[in-house]
Write an enzyme that holds these catalytic residues in place. Structure first.
Site, short mmCIF file in Angstrom:
data_model
loop_
_atom_site.label_atom_id
_atom_site.label_comp_id
_atom_site.label_asym_id
_atom_site.label_seq_id
_atom_site.Cartn_x
_atom_site.Cartn_y
_atom_site.Cartn_z
N CYS A 142 -1.71 9.53 2.33
CA CYS A 142 -1.53 9.17 1.04
C CYS A 142 -2.75 9.44 -0.15
O CYS A 142 -2.21 9.37 -1.12
CB CYS A 142 -1.21 7.33 1.09
SG CYS A 142 -2.55 6.45 1.83
N GLU A 185 0.93 -1.20 -0.05
CA GLU A 185 0.02 -0.14 -0.02
C GLU A 185 1.08 1.12 -0.05
O GLU A 185 1.62 1.40 1.02
CB GLU A 185 -0.84 0.00 1.28
CG GLU A 185 -1.93 -0.91 1.17
CD GLU A 185 -2.80 -0.62 2.48
OE1 GLU A 185 -4.14 -1.26 2.32
OE2 GLU A 185 -2.32 0.06 3.40
#
Length: 485
Positions: A278, A243
């Protein structure tokens, strides 16, 4: 004591490691990193514990996880304060993270049953059974921006499935990792089921290279994730789930609706957590013309007045510092680089004390080849566009693909956008920095390779075992050609 290995707290024998507040330089935590030998000991402890843990009934594994959830709830204020001190995020924000740690556990339990439980059906006289089996020893690498919430989104599904875990927190947030490990200890997990190793690059390399792990769940930067991907090449026997971040676009239509609501949505998408999420918007596409001008004028005006302060300040700030002075300097350098390429600052970031900086908004329309980088902080790039098709084409011009958004009241524009945009998380008229734990989290390209969080994490913590079963062997009425009995 720094590390939790085989049910014991032990001191590290590697390099010295410290954690300081990014807003006052106060020493919060100190210890010594795990050496390669200690990482190996943690992996071996997890391997030994796996043989028993995987055989325990699911109800028993679930009980340990639920005990941890109750401990998190009982200690949520302490957890929130520790995260606030280590990361610099405002206390109101870290309280939300502390609540999410426990909240996601219910999702993980439901996911275990719905995605990796056991199913039985009859077909053509056979009993067809689908079971799931744990992978083995899972390495979990945690990030600094959500040091409690995100790693436990991997740890909990791994434990529920019957795996054992070696957890390495970010070297920026070792105290948070230690506090959470103490709660796992209090929850009564058997020795070796979960292990904690602290450290930076060398510790991470030792864990990732260990022959004793069966899978690795990583949340962090694209640079580190890509190194892991190359390192795991040629090892199909090991599961690697990455991720990573994104160079995320948000397109503002000329039909954006309410001005204030749109500005608020942009600010929540670009500058929450000081831009250290993010999914934060990095590129903002704004239409040419008076409506786009009005939007930018209001955006710059409101952003310039955002309250910036330490996590516990009153009144509460919207933004705290970045996680470190190095991170702050990286944003200031990125701003200077974009200015040198022809970018025009609409709101220039300024260094304050410690790791504090003010947010930046820079018009990069004139830059012919915009760098495809993730600037992990409060730096928003603005590109003016003529048509929606042009905006979407520019938005897709990235190796990343984590999140994207459209602000528009026009249904036809949304239909076009969602059909043509390339991203794993695509929102309409909502901030990009919010995501449901029930939904897949991740994106194509350089943003990652799987969706190993929350509800979908169960898929990567167990492998399916398909069986065709009968009480006795069968002799068919007609034998295969060439067989005589």
């Amino acid at each position: 004591m720094t590390h939790w290995i085989a049910g014991e707290w032990v001191a590290g024998t590697g390099e010295k490691l410290e954690s300081h507040t990014p807003y006052s330089h106060e020493l919060l935590w100190q210890g010594y990193s795990a050496s390669g030998e200690q990482v190996d000991a943690a992996v071996k402890a997890a391997r030994r514990a796996f043989l028993d843990w995987k055989k325990r009934p699911f109800a028993e594994r679930e009980q340990k996880v639920l005990a941890f959830a109750e401990l998190v709830k009982a200690n949520s204020e302490q957890i929130a304060q520790v995260i606030a001190k280590e990361t610099g995020k405002p206390l109101w924000e870290t309280r939300t993270e502390a609540a999410s740690i426990a909240g996601k556990i219910a999702i993980s339990i439901r996911a275990y049953h719905e995605r990796t439980g056991e199913t039985v059906r009859e077909a053509a006289g056979n009993q067809l059974v689908l079971r799931h089996r744990p992978l083995g020893v899972m390495a979990v690498f945690g990030p600094y921006n959500f040091p409690g919430h995100l790693p436990n989104g991997h740890i909990v599904p791994a434990l529920l499935a019957g795996n054992t875990v070696v957890f390495k927190p970010s070297e920026q947030t070792p105290w948070t990792g230690e506090v959470l490990m103490q709660l796992w200890q209090q929850a009564g997990l058997p020795a070796g089921v979960i292990n904690l190793v602290q450290g930076s690059k060398e510790t991470g390399i030792a864990l990732a290279q260990s022959r004793g792990i069966d899978g690795l769940l990583f949340t962090g930067s694209a640079n580190t994730g890509h190194l892991l991907h190359r390192q795991f090449a040629g090892q199909p026997d090991k599961m690697l789930a990455l991720e990573m971040g994104g160079n995320n676009p948000m397109v503002i239509s000329e039909h954006y609706g309410d001005l204030d609501a749109t500005v608020y949505t942009i600010i929540q998408s670009a500058f929450i957590s000081s831009g250290q999420r993010c999914t934060c918007v990095r590129r903002l596409y704004v239409p040419q013309g008076t409506k786009g001008d009005a939007l930018l004028d209001k955006l710059v005006s409101v952003t310039a007045k955002l309250r910036i302060d330490q996590p516990f300040a009153e009144p509460a700030p919207f933004m705290g510092p970045l996680v470190s002075e190095a991170a702050a300097q990286a944003i200031l350098k990125a701003q200077a680089d974009l200015q040198a390429l022809g970018g025009k600052s609409l709101l220039e970031a300024r260094a304050l004390h410690a790791a504090f900086i003010t947010p930046a908004i820079i018009d990069v329309t004139a830059i012919e080849r915009l760098p495809d980088d993730e600037y992990f902080g409060p730096l928003l790039q603005v590109v003016r566009y003529q048509t929606l098709a042009q905006a979407v084409e520019l938005a897709n011009d990235t190796r990343f693909g984590l999140s994207a958004g459209l602000v528009s009241t026009d249904d036809g524009e949304w239909d076009y956008f969602v059909e043509h945009i390339r991203a794993g998380i695509v929102n309409r008229n909502r901030q990009l920095t919010g995501a449901s734990g029930d939904a897949p989290f991740g994106g194509p390209g350089a943003s990652g390779n799987l969706r190993p969080s929350a509800f979908y994490a169960a898929d990567y913590c167990a492998y399916p075992m398909a069986s065709m079963e009968g009480d006795t062997t069968l002799l068919p009425a007609t034998l295969s050609p060439g067989v005589e009995l």
